[in-house]
Design a protein around this motif. Sequence first.
Motif, PDB file in Angstrom:
ATOM      1  N   LYS A  44      -0.064-129.444 -25.581  1.00  0.00           N
ATOM      2  CA  LYS A  44      -0.505-130.596 -26.366  1.00  0.00           C
ATOM      3  C   LYS A  44      -1.456-130.166 -27.480  1.00  0.00           C
ATOM      4  CE  LYS A  44      -2.882-134.992 -26.040  1.00  0.00           C
ATOM      5  NZ  LYS A  44      -3.635-135.909 -25.220  1.00  0.00           N
ATOM      6  N   ILE A  45      -2.412-129.317 -27.149  1.00  0.00           N
ATOM      7  CA  ILE A  45      -3.385-128.834 -28.136  1.00  0.00           C
ATOM      8  C   ILE A  45      -2.684-128.059 -29.251  1.00  0.00           C
ATOM      9  CG2 ILE A  45      -5.309-127.227 -28.496  1.00  0.00           C
ATOM     10  CD1 ILE A  45      -6.226-128.044 -25.615  1.00  0.00           C
ATOM     11  N   GLU A  47       0.465-128.223 -30.165  1.00  0.00           N
ATOM     12  CA  GLU A  47       1.303-129.108 -30.974  1.00  0.00           C
ATOM     13  C   GLU A  47       0.457-129.883 -31.983  1.00  0.00           C
ATOM     14  OE1 GLU A  47       3.502-131.274 -28.001  1.00  0.00           O
ATOM     15  OE2 GLU A  47       5.120-129.801 -28.033  1.00  0.00           O
ATOM     16  N   GLU A  48      -0.740-130.295 -31.581  1.00  0.00           N
ATOM     17  CA  GLU A  48      -1.645-130.957 -32.517  1.00  0.00           C
ATOM     18  C   GLU A  48      -2.068-129.997 -33.628  1.00  0.00           C
ATOM     19  OE1 GLU A  48      -4.809-132.501 -30.101  1.00  0.00           O
ATOM     20  OE2 GLU A  48      -3.513-134.031 -29.192  1.00  0.00           O
ATOM     21  N   GLU A  49      -2.305-128.748 -33.248  1.00  0.00           N
ATOM     22  CA  GLU A  49      -2.662-127.725 -34.246  1.00  0.00           C
ATOM     23  C   GLU A  49      -1.517-127.527 -35.242  1.00  0.00           C
ATOM     24  OE1 GLU A  49      -3.781-122.982 -34.328  1.00  0.00           O
ATOM     25  OE2 GLU A  49      -4.246-124.135 -32.531  1.00  0.00           O
ATOM     26  N   ARG A  50      -0.297-127.534 -34.735  1.00  0.00           N
ATOM     27  CA  ARG A  50       0.869-127.352 -35.604  1.00  0.00           C
ATOM     28  C   ARG A  50       0.977-128.500 -36.611  1.00  0.00           C
ATOM     29  NH1 ARG A  50       6.544-126.932 -32.774  1.00  0.00           N
ATOM     30  NH2 ARG A  50       5.915-129.023 -32.223  1.00  0.00           N
ATOM     31  N   LEU A  51       0.644-129.702 -36.181  1.00  0.00           N
ATOM     32  CA  LEU A  51       0.674-130.846 -37.093  1.00  0.00           C
ATOM     33  C   LEU A  51      -0.330-130.678 -38.241  1.00  0.00           C
ATOM     34  CD1 LEU A  51       0.992-133.836 -34.617  1.00  0.00           C
ATOM     35  CD2 LEU A  51       2.763-132.899 -36.117  1.00  0.00           C
ATOM     36  N   LEU A  52      -1.433-130.026 -37.958  1.00  0.00           N
ATOM     37  CA  LEU A  52      -2.438-129.795 -39.006  1.00  0.00           C
ATOM     38  C   LEU A  52      -1.940-128.840 -40.085  1.00  0.00           C
ATOM     39  CD1 LEU A  52      -5.661-129.459 -36.832  1.00  0.00           C
ATOM     40  CD2 LEU A  52      -4.978-131.407 -38.244  1.00  0.00           C
TER      41      LEU A  52
END
Length: 54
Positions: A44-45, A47-52
Amino acid sequence: MSIMNRNTPKSLVKLNEVHRANIEKRLAHRLEAARAKGNHNLVKILEEERLLLE
């Protein structure tokens, strides 16, 4: 337009592209490893980083 503008030397633009590609490749590897280990919190972490990066 990104932070890089028309006045940025082409070598710096290329360096930025290579750097970003390396970050994306490393992140993909980390995601794969986290998924393989079943570490859902880390997935989850990451994937959030990838969105950034988008």
